[in-house]
Design a protein around this motif. Structure first.
Motif, short mmCIF file in Angstrom:
data_model
loop_
_atom_site.label_atom_id
_atom_site.label_comp_id
_atom_site.label_asym_id
_atom_site.label_seq_id
_atom_site.Cartn_x
_atom_site.Cartn_y
_atom_site.Cartn_z
N LEU A 34 38.06 5.29 -59.43
CA LEU A 34 39.50 4.95 -59.38
C LEU A 34 39.18 3.46 -59.17
CD1 LEU A 34 41.87 5.81 -61.60
CD2 LEU A 34 42.60 5.96 -58.82
N PHE A 35 39.10 2.79 -58.45
CA PHE A 35 39.24 1.53 -58.20
C PHE A 35 38.28 1.13 -58.80
CE2 PHE A 35 42.09 2.38 -54.20
CZ PHE A 35 42.58 2.31 -54.65
N LEU A 42 36.36 -5.15 -55.89
CA LEU A 42 34.89 -4.65 -56.73
C LEU A 42 33.25 -4.28 -55.94
CD1 LEU A 42 34.45 -5.83 -60.34
CD2 LEU A 42 35.00 -3.40 -59.65
N LEU A 43 33.12 -5.58 -55.12
CA LEU A 43 32.01 -5.78 -53.94
C LEU A 43 32.72 -4.77 -52.53
CD1 LEU A 43 29.62 -7.44 -53.14
CD2 LEU A 43 30.94 -8.60 -51.66
N MET A 44 33.66 -4.90 -52.36
CA MET A 44 34.23 -3.75 -51.46
C MET A 44 34.07 -1.52 -51.53
SD MET A 44 37.25 -5.38 -49.67
CE MET A 44 38.62 -3.80 -50.18
N THR A 45 34.92 -2.05 -53.42
CA THR A 45 34.67 -0.63 -53.63
C THR A 45 33.11 -0.01 -53.46
OG1 THR A 45 36.26 -0.93 -54.82
CG2 THR A 45 34.89 0.61 -55.98
N VAL A 46 32.43 -0.74 -54.29
CA VAL A 46 30.67 -0.51 -54.78
C VAL A 46 29.93 -0.18 -53.41
CG1 VAL A 46 28.80 -1.79 -55.38
CG2 VAL A 46 30.51 -1.62 -57.15
N SER A 47 30.66 -0.94 -52.77
CA SER A 47 29.73 -1.07 -50.50
C SER A 47 30.30 0.30 -50.52
CB SER A 47 30.16 -2.01 -50.05
OG SER A 47 30.01 -3.56 -50.68
N PHE A 48 31.60 0.36 -50.30
CA PHE A 48 32.41 1.81 -50.21
C PHE A 48 31.71 3.18 -51.10
CE2 PHE A 48 35.09 5.40 -50.33
CZ PHE A 48 34.87 5.67 -48.73
N ILE A 49 31.29 3.06 -51.95
CA ILE A 49 31.42 4.35 -53.06
C ILE A 49 29.19 4.36 -52.56
CG2 ILE A 49 30.77 5.23 -55.14
CD1 ILE A 49 33.16 3.40 -56.49
N TRP A 75 26.00 -3.75 -45.30
CA TRP A 75 25.64 -5.32 -45.36
C TRP A 75 25.01 -5.22 -44.10
CZ3 TRP A 75 25.67 -6.28 -49.85
CH2 TRP A 75 26.09 -6.21 -50.76
N GLN A 76 25.41 -4.82 -42.89
CA GLN A 76 25.01 -5.37 -42.04
C GLN A 76 23.70 -5.20 -41.43
OE1 GLN A 76 27.69 -3.18 -38.82
NE2 GLN A 76 29.22 -5.28 -38.85
#
Length: 192
Positions: free
Chosen positions: A89-90, A137-144, A149-150
Motif C-alpha cells: 500500500l505504501f 520508496l527506498l525504505m518500502t522496497v527494502s522492507f517488502i 543493505w548492511q
C-alpha cells in the motif's frame, strides 16, 4: 497459482482499457453491449477503477501479483502477509505521488497521486516532496523485498598480504653505477 492468475487478469485488463467501455466512471456512448476489454465487463470496471484511483502506478499491481506468485513458488515470503500488504500500500501511494510530481498530469497520477503529490508539495517544495517520496520508496522496497543493505556495505577493506603488483615491477634491479652512453649518431642523423 492464484497470484499468477491475478497478474494475468490485471495485465489483460490494463492493456486493453478503453474509455468507450461502460465502467465505473464512464458511460459508454456506444450502446452495442459489446465490451472491448479483453477481460470483459469485470476487466473494464477493474481497469477504470485502478486508473482513476492510482493512475499509471496501477501497473505495479501486476508486478506485485507476479512477485507474490514467484515468492510463493520459491517459498521466500517475509515479512508476514498483512505487514507485506501494508508495505505494498505504501509502495502504491508513494509511486502515485511521485508520478504526479514528475508528470503533473491527473491521468497519469490518479486521484491518490493528486492528493499525495499536492499535499507533499504544499508542505515541502516540489523537490522536497520528491526527496521525501524517494526515501519512502527506498525504505518500502527494502522492507517488502527484504533487502539487507548492511550486507552490501560490509566489505573486506583489509589489504591482502601480498601486493597485487609483483615486487619485480615495483622495484626493478637497476645498477646505477654503470655508465650509460648514447649510441653514436651518423652525419645524416641516424643511429649507428
Amino acid at each position: 497459482m492464484l497470484w499468477l492468475a491475478v497478474a494475468v487478469f490485471l495485465l489483460l485488463t490494463l492493456i486493453s482499457f478503453t474509455p468507450n467501455d461502460p465502467s465505473w466512471s464512464h458511460v459508454s456512448s456506444v450502446n452495442t453491449g459489446e465490451v472491448s476489454n479483453l477481460a470483459g465487463m469485470a476487466g473494464a470496471w477493474v481497469a477504470d477503477i485502478l486508473y482513476t484511483v492510482f493512475g499509471a502506478a496501477s501497473w505495479l499491481f501486476i508486478a506485485i501479483a507476479g512477485y507474490e506468485a514467484w515468492a510463493l513458488w520459491r517459498e521466500k515470503l517475509s515479512p508476514d502477509g498483512a505487514i507485506r500488504a501494508l508495505g505494498y500500500l505504501f509502495l502504491m501511494l508513494g509511486v502515485s505521488g511521485f508520478v504526479m510530481l514528475l508528470a503533473k498530469s491527473w491521468l497519469l497520477s490518479g486521484v491518490i497521486g493528486q492528493l499525495i503529490g499536492s499535499a507533499l508539495s504544499g508542505w515541502f517544495s516540489a523537490i522536497g516532496a520528491m526527496l521525501f517520496l524517494a526515501v519512502l520508496l527506498l525504505m518500502t522496497v527494502s522492507f517488502i523485498f527484504n533487502i539487507r543493505w548492511q550486507a552490501g556495505l560490509k566489505r573486506d577493506t583489509t589489504l591482502p598480504d601480498t601486493p597485487v603488483i609483483p615486487q619485480s615491477v615495483l622495484e626493478p634491479e637497476v645498477d646505477f653505477d654503470e655508465e650509460v652512453t648514447a649510441p653514436p649518431i651518423t652525419a645524416d642523423g641516424q643511429f649507428a
